[in-house]
Design a protein around this motif. Structure first.
Motif, PDB file in Angstrom:
ATOM      1  N   ILE A   3       1.805  11.029  20.401  1.00  0.00           N
ATOM      2  CA  ILE A   3       1.952  12.040  19.347  1.00  0.00           C
ATOM      3  C   ILE A   3       0.745  11.931  18.422  1.00  0.00           C
ATOM      4  CG2 ILE A   3       3.345  12.804  17.393  1.00  0.00           C
ATOM      5  CD1 ILE A   3       5.777  11.620  18.804  1.00  0.00           C
ATOM      6  N   ASN A   4       0.028  13.047  18.233  1.00  0.00           N
ATOM      7  CA  ASN A   4      -1.147  13.080  17.364  1.00  0.00           C
ATOM      8  C   ASN A   4      -0.887  14.005  16.176  1.00  0.00           C
ATOM      9  OD1 ASN A   4      -2.946  11.340  18.739  1.00  0.00           O
ATOM     10  ND2 ASN A   4      -3.301  12.917  20.277  1.00  0.00           N
ATOM     11  N   LEU A  14      15.462  13.938  17.593  1.00  0.00           N
ATOM     12  CA  LEU A  14      15.405  13.527  18.999  1.00  0.00           C
ATOM     13  C   LEU A  14      16.675  12.782  19.404  1.00  0.00           C
ATOM     14  CD1 LEU A  14      13.525  13.464  21.512  1.00  0.00           C
ATOM     15  CD2 LEU A  14      12.756  11.212  20.761  1.00  0.00           C
ATOM     16  N   ASN A  15      17.168  11.920  18.540  1.00  0.00           N
ATOM     17  CA  ASN A  15      18.361  11.132  18.868  1.00  0.00           C
ATOM     18  C   ASN A  15      19.613  11.973  18.994  1.00  0.00           C
ATOM     19  OD1 ASN A  15      17.565   8.336  19.163  1.00  0.00           O
ATOM     20  ND2 ASN A  15      16.960   8.398  17.008  1.00  0.00           N
ATOM     21  N   GLN A  16      19.562  13.229  18.555  1.00  0.00           N
ATOM     22  CA  GLN A  16      20.709  14.114  18.684  1.00  0.00           C
ATOM     23  C   GLN A  16      20.773  14.795  20.055  1.00  0.00           C
ATOM     24  OE1 GLN A  16      20.687  16.885  15.397  1.00  0.00           O
ATOM     25  NE2 GLN A  16      20.431  15.268  13.871  1.00  0.00           N
ATOM     26  N   LEU A  17      19.683  14.685  20.846  1.00  0.00           N
ATOM     27  CA  LEU A  17      19.660  15.322  22.160  1.00  0.00           C
ATOM     28  C   LEU A  17      20.592  14.590  23.116  1.00  0.00           C
ATOM     29  CD1 LEU A  17      15.837  16.007  22.655  1.00  0.00           C
ATOM     30  CD2 LEU A  17      17.582  17.588  21.844  1.00  0.00           C
ATOM     31  N   PRO A  18      21.252  15.316  24.017  1.00  0.00           N
ATOM     32  CA  PRO A  18      22.130  14.656  24.997  1.00  0.00           C
ATOM     33  C   PRO A  18      21.305  13.817  25.980  1.00  0.00           C
ATOM     34  CG  PRO A  18      21.905  17.002  25.490  1.00  0.00           C
ATOM     35  CD  PRO A  18      21.261  16.787  24.155  1.00  0.00           C
ATOM     36  N   LYS A  59       9.352  20.126  22.553  1.00  0.00           N
ATOM     37  CA  LYS A  59      10.013  21.121  21.707  1.00  0.00           C
ATOM     38  C   LYS A  59      10.535  20.491  20.416  1.00  0.00           C
ATOM     39  CE  LYS A  59      11.368  24.185  25.496  1.00  0.00           C
ATOM     40  NZ  LYS A  59      12.493  24.672  26.339  1.00  0.00           N
ATOM     41  N   THR A  60      11.013  19.243  20.510  1.00  0.00           N
ATOM     42  CA  THR A  60      11.506  18.565  19.308  1.00  0.00           C
ATOM     43  C   THR A  60      10.362  18.274  18.349  1.00  0.00           C
ATOM     44  OG1 THR A  60      13.240  17.552  20.658  1.00  0.00           O
ATOM     45  CG2 THR A  60      12.871  16.617  18.476  1.00  0.00           C
ATOM     46  N   VAL A  61       9.218  17.841  18.882  1.00  0.00           N
ATOM     47  CA  VAL A  61       8.031  17.611  18.039  1.00  0.00           C
ATOM     48  C   VAL A  61       7.642  18.893  17.338  1.00  0.00           C
ATOM     49  CG1 VAL A  61       5.557  17.097  18.067  1.00  0.00           C
ATOM     50  CG2 VAL A  61       7.132  15.658  19.357  1.00  0.00           C
ATOM     51  N   TRP A  62       7.561  19.988  18.096  1.00  0.00           N
ATOM     52  CA  TRP A  62       7.100  21.257  17.524  1.00  0.00           C
ATOM     53  C   TRP A  62       8.136  21.884  16.596  1.00  0.00           C
ATOM     54  CZ3 TRP A  62       5.308  22.616  23.100  1.00  0.00           C
ATOM     55  CH2 TRP A  62       4.113  21.956  23.356  1.00  0.00           C
ATOM     56  N   SER A  63       9.390  21.461  16.738  1.00  0.00           N
ATOM     57  CA  SER A  63      10.388  21.969  15.800  1.00  0.00           C
ATOM     58  C   SER A  63      10.177  21.391  14.405  1.00  0.00           C
ATOM     59  CB  SER A  63      11.797  21.625  16.292  1.00  0.00           C
ATOM     60  OG  SER A  63      12.071  20.236  16.140  1.00  0.00           O
ATOM     61  N   VAL A  64       9.542  20.209  14.328  1.00  0.00           N
ATOM     62  CA  VAL A  64       9.210  19.612  13.036  1.00  0.00           C
ATOM     63  C   VAL A  64       7.904  20.189  12.510  1.00  0.00           C
ATOM     64  CG1 VAL A  64       8.780  17.449  11.789  1.00  0.00           C
ATOM     65  CG2 VAL A  64      10.395  17.492  13.702  1.00  0.00           C
ATOM     66  N   ASN A  65       6.901  20.292  13.397  1.00  0.00           N
ATOM     67  CA  ASN A  65       5.613  20.856  13.005  1.00  0.00           C
ATOM     68  C   ASN A  65       4.895  21.353  14.257  1.00  0.00           C
ATOM     69  OD1 ASN A  65       3.022  21.464  12.128  1.00  0.00           O
ATOM     70  ND2 ASN A  65       2.834  19.669  10.813  1.00  0.00           N
ATOM     71  N   PRO A  66       4.691  22.647  14.416  1.00  0.00           N
ATOM     72  CA  PRO A  66       4.049  23.181  15.627  1.00  0.00           C
ATOM     73  C   PRO A  66       2.576  22.823  15.749  1.00  0.00           C
ATOM     74  CG  PRO A  66       4.429  24.926  14.022  1.00  0.00           C
ATOM     75  CD  PRO A  66       5.110  23.720  13.486  1.00  0.00           C
ATOM     76  N   ASP A  67       1.973  22.291  14.672  1.00  0.00           N
ATOM     77  CA  ASP A  67       0.557  21.930  14.725  1.00  0.00           C
ATOM     78  C   ASP A  67       0.333  20.508  15.240  1.00  0.00           C
ATOM     79  OD1 ASP A  67      -0.183  24.386  13.758  1.00  0.00           O
ATOM     80  OD2 ASP A  67      -0.187  23.749  11.656  1.00  0.00           O
ATOM     81  N   VAL A  68       1.406  19.775  15.533  1.00  0.00           N
ATOM     82  CA  VAL A  68       1.291  18.418  16.079  1.00  0.00           C
ATOM     83  C   VAL A  68       1.120  18.514  17.589  1.00  0.00           C
ATOM     84  CG1 VAL A  68       2.491  16.221  16.429  1.00  0.00           C
ATOM     85  CG2 VAL A  68       2.631  17.388  14.211  1.00  0.00           C
ATOM     86  N   SER A  69       0.175  17.772  18.125  1.00  0.00           N
ATOM     87  CA  SER A  69      -0.075  17.834  19.569  1.00  0.00           C
ATOM     88  C   SER A  69       0.593  16.659  20.280  1.00  0.00           C
ATOM     89  CB  SER A  69      -1.572  17.838  19.867  1.00  0.00           C
ATOM     90  OG  SER A  69      -2.159  16.623  19.462  1.00  0.00           O
ATOM     91  N   VAL A  70       1.017  16.923  21.517  1.00  0.00           N
ATOM     92  CA  VAL A  70       1.622  15.904  22.380  1.00  0.00           C
ATOM     93  C   VAL A  70       0.839  15.942  23.696  1.00  0.00           C
ATOM     94  CG1 VAL A  70       3.771  15.003  23.356  1.00  0.00           C
ATOM     95  CG2 VAL A  70       3.842  16.452  21.310  1.00  0.00           C
ATOM     96  N   PRO A  71      -0.336  15.306  23.738  1.00  0.00           N
ATOM     97  CA  PRO A  71      -1.210  15.458  24.902  1.00  0.00           C
ATOM     98  C   PRO A  71      -0.708  14.772  26.164  1.00  0.00           C
ATOM     99  CG  PRO A  71      -2.120  13.848  23.372  1.00  0.00           C
ATOM    100  CD  PRO A  71      -0.932  14.462  22.691  1.00  0.00           C
ATOM    101  N   THR A  72       0.112  13.734  26.010  1.00  0.00           N
ATOM    102  CA  THR A  72       0.525  12.959  27.179  1.00  0.00           C
ATOM    103  C   THR A  72       2.014  12.651  27.124  1.00  0.00           C
ATOM    104  OG1 THR A  72      -1.647  11.885  27.185  1.00  0.00           O
ATOM    105  CG2 THR A  72       0.071  10.865  28.511  1.00  0.00           C
TER     106      THR A  72
END
Length: 821
Positions: free
Chosen positions: A481-482, A505-509, A664-677
């Motif tokens: 996460i960047n 994230l911890n709320q996901l099944p 999708k969970t990362v981008w739900s907090v901030n869509p400008d955060v990248s998840v390259p790997t």
């Protein structure tokens, strides 16, 4: 003109003869092609990595700058550059023409949701003079632009300019968003610009297979520049002045280091030295010996192939002795007979060489796809003049090696001996038989040495993969996460993002545990510090160092890091100065005491609140599988968080199915955060031994090929021997010999050179044990089980290769054999 005519006649004659023996021609050409193609491909890789000059002006003048601190030598024999020391070297050095300090970072490009992640080189202005390269258009940056607040300018690589900006001719002066900040484009680097990975202490965000895509000024704060013994975390590169040797530069820089050491305060007192090494040597690193072993192994494979062809040509030479005898009786001179004998070999070598070059041209890019990241620093590889020259040399060598002895034996034919022979089979000389057996012994010896080395490397890799890592990788997914700097300028902002993200994230099944950490397991190291306990009055440099990780609650549970004492961090601890330590840290810092409840400070920060140890975790192998972790300290993420973090998720379902959910969970907090790997933790573990696996797989391929070729060689020699001795076998059977006697005779004749070659091969492998021993993990180079397997395999292959000719010999009808004579 006569020479050209004669050559064409020889080629036509050789092709006519080879058409009459298509099986022989096919086997010989294919064997040569495989040997030449594989050897050329490996040579191309070795040449590109170790020998080809780097693509810079006078690359021999480029040296890597590294430091040594005597007090840290047991943990870190060499360290990256300290910024304070670098600028003193830059100011006072008389042997270095230019110097550059740099570090790599991964940054989001753009402002829209889901930004592209690019690899950015932060560098001082000296990078351009060190590499002696400038932008294709635009300008470089100045010293003034490396000061904080003035550093938001960027040079793009040509590839990034083309792919993301469609080769916009008006790119200069354009403002782009990088890491959340506006950057002004001041130049575009030429296509030839390529800089290998320079990150010396790997961060979790670095994709080592990805080249630098942009260059920005390295802006250092005043505090950082004034830290005489601050962080050692920058890559240093310099260009020697013309005529200055590496040894002279080393002597001068070490004198400067002595001066710096003398000026250190009592609290920071340390013994400094430096080491300058050629850039290419540093890039190759510890891979030099494995590459040379691979080159030797593939050369051994080519040798085995050539020996097989030599045996085939010897058989043909013996079968054509009457033809050569007639030519000699008619007055053909010895050189003419030698030329007649070599023409088939020459045609085979050319055909095999051309096919080998085509094979190498296919293999080189294919092998680059499987190259470990540490060796893939050249960019695109292909077969060029160096590889073609290697192939040509191999063709000549193969022709001489495979054809010289058979041709010499053919040209030495004595007409009266052959023409007066009682048998139409014109028997083979004792010298020729011995030579053929010697060749079999040599190819078996090479095969055994390859099998033994492959067995040792395989056993070593299996031991390494089965070693107790102290954590579990099954059903576990990792992600990088960047965070953009502008949105998250400090620890509090970063921690706030991670807190909100983990809560969602911890709320996901399907999620069992999830946590973030500064460094994923087996992905390098970034934070080395020291802790001080009450009553410890030693200077900072005298205190043993620890390896730190910041982490969130849930991380140890996600990787099943065993808890020895106390408890893990929990969400209710938020804001408290709690910490976990490893067993080694507990034993070393609080010997004979219960570490739970003990307090410590980070050395040099005694004015901050102390940390309380609430848990002790088991020592593991989270930095390298090859050795246990040093002293580890796990700090809470609410105390320190960074822009780049590693996520670990343990799930009850297929981990790879969670990749989209994580993004999708990362981008739900901030869509400008990248998840390259996003990848499984098992993949991270596998990548940590990529070098060893690459070496083992290639050696295994060569060993199996050599073993099969050796088996074919034994089969060919024994089959030809049975044909030559058909009359003798018929006589033996006529006199009452049993079929078991014939089996024993043929097997003894065929297996004798195999057994001799096996013993010699084991001896060769054991002689090289010291070399290969450095590549092994928890396996002795004299391992008896591996040695026994290496002995049995060629013997079994040789026995199988002898059985079919032996069965044919035992089935010979005496009357048929004698009538044939």
């Amino acid at each position: 003109m006569d020479l050209i005519q004669t050559s064409f006649q020889d080629i036509r004659h050789a092709l006519r003869q080879l058409r009459k023996a298509p099986g022989f021609a096919f086997t010989a050409i294919l064997t040569l092609a495989l040997g030449i193609g594989a050897t050329t491909a490996i040579f191309t890789i070795v040449y590109d990595v170790m020998l080809r000059p780097l693509p810079y002006s006078h690359p021999e003048q480029l040296v890597v700058l590294e430091e040594r601190v005597a007090e840290f030598r047991d943990i870190y024999p060499k360290l990256p550059m300290n910024a304070n020391h670098f600028f003193k070297w830059q100011q006072d050095s008389q042997t270095l023409q230019s110097l550059a300090l740099m570090e790599e970072a991964s940054m989001p490009l753009g402002t829209s949701g889901h930004p592209l992640q690019v690899d950015v080189l932060n560098a001082t202005p000296g990078i351009f003079s060190v590499l002696d390269i400038g932008p294709q258009f635009g300008r470089t940056f100045t010293e003034q632009e490396t000061r904080e607040g003035h550093e938001h300018i960027v040079l793009l690589t040509k590839q990034l300019w083309r792919q993301q900006f469609q080769s916009d001719p008006g790119i200069l002066g354009r403002v782009i968003t990088l890491n959340g900040f506006p950057y002004t484009v001041i130049g575009v680097m030429p296509q030839s610009f390529h800089l290998p990975v320079v990150q010396t202490i790997a961060g979790p965000e670095k994709d080592r297979g990805k080249p630098v895509e942009a260059i920005v000024p390295l802006a250092l704060s005043k505090d950082r520049l004034e830290e005489a013994m601050g962080d050692f975390d920058y890559f240093g590169l310099a260009r020697l002045k013309p005529g200055v040797s590496v040894a002279q530069a080393n002597a001068e820089i070490n004198a400067l280091q002595h001066t710096i050491s003398a000026g250190l305060s009592a609290e920071e007192k340390g013994t400094l030295s430096a080491e300058l090494n050629p850039f290419q040597q540093v890039l190759v690193g510890d891979n030099r010996m494995p590459l040379m072993i691979l080159l030797a192994a593939v050369a051994g494979l080519l040798l085995v192939g050539c020996i097989n062809i030599t045996n085939l040509l010897l058989a043909r030479a013996v079968g054509r002795r009457q033809q050569m005898a007639i030519a000699a009786a008619l007055g053909a001179p010895r050189p003419e007979m030698l030329r007649m004998a070599m023409r088939e070999t020459a045609v085979l070598a050319v055909a095999g060489g051309l096919l080998g070059i085509l094979l190498a041209a296919f293999l080189v890019p294919l092998m680059q796809h499987y190259l470990p990241p540490q060796l893939d620093f050249r960019g695109s590889l292909h077969l060029d003049w160096a590889g073609a020259a290697c192939a040509f040399a191999l063709v000549v060598a193969a022709a001489l090696l495979a054809g010289a002895v058979p041709a010499w034996i053919s040209s030495a034919t004595q007409p009266h001996e052959v023409l007066h022979s009682e048998s139409r089979l014109a028997g083979e000389s004792r010298y020729s038989k011995r030579f053929r057996r010697l060749l079999v012994a040599v190819e078996v010896a090479v095969s055994v040495a390859l099998v033994l080395m492959t067995g040792l490397l395989t056993a070593s890799l299996l031991r390494l993969m089965r070693v107790d890592r102290g954590f579990e990788a099954d059903h576990t997914l990792t992600a990088i996460i960047n965070l953009p700097t502008k949105s998250y300028p400090g620890d509090k902002e970063c921690a706030s993002f991670y807190r909100e993200f983990l809560s969602r994230l911890n709320q996901l099944p399907g999620i069992e545990h999830a946590g973030v950490v500064s460094q994923l397991p087996l992905s390098g190291d970034t934070w080395i510090d020291t802790i001080r306990i009450s009553g410890d009055a030693r200077a900072v440099m005298q205190i043993p160092t620890q390896h730190f990780r910041w982490m969130s609650p849930g991380y140890p549970e996600a990787i099943h890091l065993p808890l020895i004492k106390g408890r893990f961090l929990s969400a209710s601890d938020d804001g408290k100065h709690y910490a976990l330590v490893s067993e080694m840290t507990a034993r070393t810092v609080w010997p004979g005491k219960d570490p739970i409840g003990q307090k410590f400070h980070r050395a040099g920060l005694m004015n901050q609140d102390p940390f309380t140890v609430i848990g002790v975790v088991r020592d593991g192998r989270t930095i390298s599988l090859a050795k246990p972790d040093p002293m580890m300290v796990y700090m809470p993420y609410w105390y320190r968080s960074e822009l780049t973090g590693g996520l670990v998720v343990r799930t009850r379902q297929d981990p790879t199915a969670m990749a989209d959910s994580i993004r999708k969970t990362v981008w739900s907090v901030n869509p400008d955060v990248s998840v390259p790997t996003v990848r499984s933790l098992g993949g991270v573990v596998a990548d940590s031994v990529a070098n060893r696996r690459f070496e083992k797989d290639l050696l295994l391929l060569f060993a199996v090929s050599a073993l099969l070729l050796a088996g074919l060689g034994v089969y060919g020699v024994v089959t030809y021997s049975v044909v030559q001795r058909q009359r003798e076998i018929g006589v033996r059977l006529a006199l009452g010999a049993q079929k078991t006697n014939i089996y024993r005779l043929v097997l003894r004749d065929g297996l004798t050179p195999v057994l001799i070659g096996t013993v010699v091969g084991i001896g060769l492998a054991f002689l090289s044990a010291r070399v290969i021993g450095n590549l092994l993990f928890d396996v002795s180079p004299y391992n008896p089980l591996v040695a026994a397997a290496a002995i049995c395999e060629p013997v079994v292959v040789g026995a199988v290769a002898c059985l079919l000719p032996a069965a044919r010999a035992a089935a010979v009808e005496p009357i048929v054999a004698l009538r044939g004579e």
